[in-house]
Design a protein around this motif. Structure first.
Motif, short mmCIF file in Angstrom:
data_model
loop_
_atom_site.label_atom_id
_atom_site.label_comp_id
_atom_site.label_asym_id
_atom_site.label_seq_id
_atom_site.Cartn_x
_atom_site.Cartn_y
_atom_site.Cartn_z
N ARG A 159 0.85 -1.19 0.00
CA ARG A 159 0.00 0.00 0.00
C ARG A 159 0.89 1.24 0.00
O ARG A 159 1.75 1.41 0.85
CB ARG A 159 -0.91 0.01 1.23
CG ARG A 159 -1.84 -1.20 1.33
CD ARG A 159 -2.46 -1.28 2.72
NE ARG A 159 -1.42 -1.44 3.74
CZ ARG A 159 -1.60 -1.21 5.03
NH1 ARG A 159 -2.76 -0.78 5.48
NH2 ARG A 159 -0.60 -1.39 5.88
N VAL A 160 0.64 2.15 -0.95
CA VAL A 160 1.51 3.30 -1.16
C VAL A 160 0.70 4.60 -1.07
O VAL A 160 -0.40 4.69 -1.62
CB VAL A 160 2.21 3.23 -2.54
CG1 VAL A 160 3.08 4.46 -2.78
CG2 VAL A 160 3.04 1.95 -2.65
N ILE A 161 1.26 5.58 -0.36
CA ILE A 161 0.72 6.95 -0.35
C ILE A 161 1.78 7.88 -0.94
O ILE A 161 2.95 7.81 -0.55
CB ILE A 161 0.35 7.41 1.08
CG1 ILE A 161 -0.82 6.59 1.63
CG2 ILE A 161 0.01 8.90 1.09
CD1 ILE A 161 -1.19 6.93 3.07
N VAL A 162 1.37 8.73 -1.86
CA VAL A 162 2.28 9.69 -2.49
C VAL A 162 1.81 11.10 -2.19
O VAL A 162 0.64 11.43 -2.42
CB VAL A 162 2.37 9.47 -4.02
CG1 VAL A 162 3.27 10.53 -4.65
CG2 VAL A 162 2.87 8.07 -4.34
N LEU A 182 -2.10 1.89 -4.80
CA LEU A 182 -2.00 3.32 -4.51
C LEU A 182 -3.21 3.72 -3.67
O LEU A 182 -4.30 3.95 -4.20
CB LEU A 182 -1.95 4.10 -5.82
CG LEU A 182 -1.52 5.55 -5.78
CD1 LEU A 182 -0.09 5.70 -5.28
CD2 LEU A 182 -1.64 6.17 -7.18
N VAL A 183 -3.04 3.78 -2.34
CA VAL A 183 -4.19 4.01 -1.46
C VAL A 183 -4.40 5.48 -1.11
O VAL A 183 -5.49 5.86 -0.67
CB VAL A 183 -4.08 3.18 -0.16
CG1 VAL A 183 -4.17 1.70 -0.46
CG2 VAL A 183 -2.80 3.52 0.61
N GLY A 184 -3.38 6.32 -1.29
CA GLY A 184 -3.54 7.72 -0.92
C GLY A 184 -2.76 8.65 -1.81
O GLY A 184 -1.65 8.33 -2.25
N ILE A 190 -6.75 12.49 -0.53
CA ILE A 190 -7.79 11.48 -0.69
C ILE A 190 -7.18 10.11 -0.32
O ILE A 190 -5.98 9.89 -0.48
CB ILE A 190 -8.36 11.44 -2.13
CG1 ILE A 190 -7.24 11.25 -3.17
CG2 ILE A 190 -9.16 12.70 -2.40
CD1 ILE A 190 -7.75 11.08 -4.60
N TYR A 191 -8.06 9.23 0.16
CA TYR A 191 -7.60 7.91 0.59
C TYR A 191 -8.67 6.88 0.26
O TYR A 191 -9.85 7.09 0.50
CB TYR A 191 -7.33 7.92 2.10
CG TYR A 191 -6.78 6.62 2.64
CD1 TYR A 191 -5.41 6.39 2.66
CD2 TYR A 191 -7.62 5.62 3.14
CE1 TYR A 191 -4.88 5.20 3.15
CE2 TYR A 191 -7.11 4.42 3.62
CZ TYR A 191 -5.74 4.23 3.64
OH TYR A 191 -5.22 3.06 4.12
N GLU A 206 -0.74 10.63 7.53
CA GLU A 206 -0.88 9.80 8.72
C GLU A 206 -1.75 8.56 8.51
O GLU A 206 -2.00 7.81 9.45
CB GLU A 206 -1.45 10.65 9.86
CG GLU A 206 -0.58 11.86 10.20
CD GLU A 206 -1.27 12.86 11.11
OE1 GLU A 206 -2.36 12.51 11.65
OE2 GLU A 206 -0.76 13.97 11.29
N GLN A 207 -2.21 8.33 7.29
CA GLN A 207 -3.10 7.20 7.03
C GLN A 207 -2.30 5.90 6.89
O GLN A 207 -1.09 5.90 6.65
CB GLN A 207 -3.92 7.46 5.77
CG GLN A 207 -4.76 8.74 5.84
CD GLN A 207 -5.59 8.83 7.11
OE1 GLN A 207 -6.38 7.93 7.41
NE2 GLN A 207 -5.40 9.90 7.87
N ALA A 208 -3.01 4.78 7.04
CA ALA A 208 -2.38 3.46 7.00
C ALA A 208 -1.79 3.17 5.62
O ALA A 208 -2.47 3.32 4.59
CB ALA A 208 -3.40 2.39 7.37
N CYS A 209 -0.53 2.74 5.59
CA CYS A 209 0.14 2.36 4.35
C CYS A 209 1.42 1.61 4.68
O CYS A 209 1.87 1.61 5.83
CB CYS A 209 0.44 3.57 3.47
SG CYS A 209 1.67 4.69 4.17
#
Length: 474
Positions: free
Chosen positions: A228-231, A252-254, A262-263, A300-303
């Motif tokens: 799970r990736v946040i950019v 790509l979760v965020g 967005i998430y 700060e979201q889960a990734c």
């Protein structure tokens, strides 16, 4: 980059602190350490440019941090936040970055203190050309002296103005195209430069995720697929990083922009988000995604992997404890403060430092510089030869086995390397080998507790050896 002068000072001091921390793990005399750390040459100029009916005095800088190898190399940024401290810090990082990825340049950096949005293209051209003439007068630009590149607020357009101005002032220099990189293809640019930094980020993190021992410590499987990736940041670097991760099977979760985040735990499509942004003016309210009006909440979201690819100091002592990522890839310059670094290292987060991870741009700039000096396009000499050789091999295989290779298989095998193939291959090799060097120091040099320190040690070791071989110290 939307940072204050105080932040610039803090950024400069952070670079110096990281250097000092790493220097104690090296074997060099304090004189060599002091020379590696010092900025060699600093140019500060003010020049008049006629804007409309009035004359404006423009403030600009060029710093050559190290001459242990020439030319110096580093971008030029257009920003109201440009000052001497920031340019010095970025020039120093360029020195260390080039050493880490084995690119034979000294570090440099430039900046013009303007808000480019307030000027027309014609006015920006006048400012850029006048800045270039100042660099020429002071001997701060040239294929073997100092080679600028794009940075924040600049791009291929500005580089084309620079090379044209330099060429007009140096009409007998047959290597004039090599005075700057990041140029349009028509002006001697190289295929693959646009996506270079984002692709380098992908190659670097992918290599970090390939070591089973390291991933087991994080509770992760090896490889990119399924992670799970946040950019943060959908500019050139962030977009391409997100694109390559998505194509490699990551989720790509965020996505985070300056006006919100967005998430969606089920995954986002970066191209569809881009299309939504172009239609609505922002990424918020993307179908099925959770909205965060405060972009900081997106961090700060889960990734599994967090990639800050925008501003400096976005992760700091006040939010570091809430970061859930197990791997942070610093695609931007200085996205973590030193306090955040300490907190995250204590939590066991694997931080892949900017000084290595965003070196894809300068690596491909090096390829462009070599192309300009050799006056030949990559692939021109070997592409047809390779295709003809592969064709002969397939003919031999078919005649020996009595079986025919399908048209699709033949087409795949016969394709000789184009310029972009060779550039991407060279970038991949650079990022893979450099990460392994850093990891080797991290694992085997006693007392080294993080990859950032290991990366600085890697740079100091290489530059220190270069100075020793120059023989200028007793």
């Amino acid at each position: 980059m939307g940072i204050t002068n105080t932040a610039n000072n803090s950024f400069f001091e952070s670079v110096q602190r990281n250097f000092d921390k790493a220097a104690q793990f090296t074997r060099f005399d304090q004189g060599i350490i002091a020379q590696i750390k010092a900025c060699n040459s600093i140019l500060r100029v003010k020049f008049p440019v006629k804007i409309g009916d009035s004359i404006e005095v423009i403030e600009a800088y060029r710093v050559q941090h190290s001459h242990h190898k020439l030319p110096c190399k580093g971008g030029i940024r257009f920003s109201m936040e440009v000052d001497q401290e920031e340019v010095m810090a970025l020039a120093a990082l360029m020195t260390y970055k080039c050493a880490i990825v084995n690119v034979p340049f000294g570090g440099g950096k430039g900046g013009i203190k303007i808000d480019s949005r307030k000027y027309s293209a014609f006015e920006l051209e006048k400012i850029t050309r006048r800045y270039t003439s100042e660099l020429c007068k002071k001997n701060f630009i040239g294929p073997g002296i100092d080679v600028p590149a794009p940075d924040y607020g600049t791009g291929a357009r500005e580089m084309s103005w620079i090379v044209d101005t330099y060429s007009s002032l140096n009409p007998t220099d047959i290597n004039a195209q090599a005075c700057v990189t990041g140029k349009p293809l028509s002006q001697g640019g190289v295929h693959g430069r646009t996506e270079a930094t984002g692709l380098g980020v992908f190659f670097g993190i992918r290599e970090a995720c390939s070591f089973q021992e390291d991933m087991e410590k994080l509770g992760l499987a090896t490889g990119i697929a399924g992670k799970r990736v946040i950019v943060q940041g959908l500019g050139n670097v962030g977009y391409h990083a997100a694109k390559y991760f998505q194509e490699a099977g990551a989720k790509l979760v965020g996505l985070i922009e300056y006006n919100g985040a967005i998430y969606d735990e089920n995954g986002l499509d970066v191209d569809q988000v881009q299309a939504h942004r172009e239609t609505t003016g922002g990424i918020l309210n993307y179908p099925n995604a959770i909205n965060f009006s405060d972009p900081a909440e997106g961090l700060e979201q889960a990734c599994d992997i967090l990639i800050p690819a925008a501003l400096e100091s976005v992760i700091h002592k006040d939010n570091a404890e809430r970061i859930q990522a197990k791997i942070i890839g610093e695609a931007a310059n200085g996205p973590l403060t030193s306090e955040a670094d300490t907190i995250l290292n204590r939590k066991g987060v694997l931080v892949i430092p900017d000084i290595y991870l965003n070196a894809g741009g300068v690596t491909v700039s090096y390829f462009e510089w070599l192309k300009n000096l050799s006056h030949v396009r990559y692939g021109r000499l070997e592409k047809r030869f390779s295709e003809n050789m592969y064709n002969e091999l397939i003919d031999i295989i078919e005649s020996t086995t009595g079986k025919r290779v399908s048209d699709l298989e033949r087409k795949m095998v016969l394709r000789g390397p184009s310029e972009i193939d060779l550039v991407h291959s060279g970038l991949e090799d650079t990022m893979v080998d450099s990460y392994r060097e850093i990891r080797e120091i991290y694992r085997n040099r006693e007392g080294v507790e993080d990859l950032r320190t290991a990366a600085f040690i890697c740079a100091i070791d290489k530059i220190g050896v270069a100075y020793e071989q120059l023989g200028i110290f007793p």
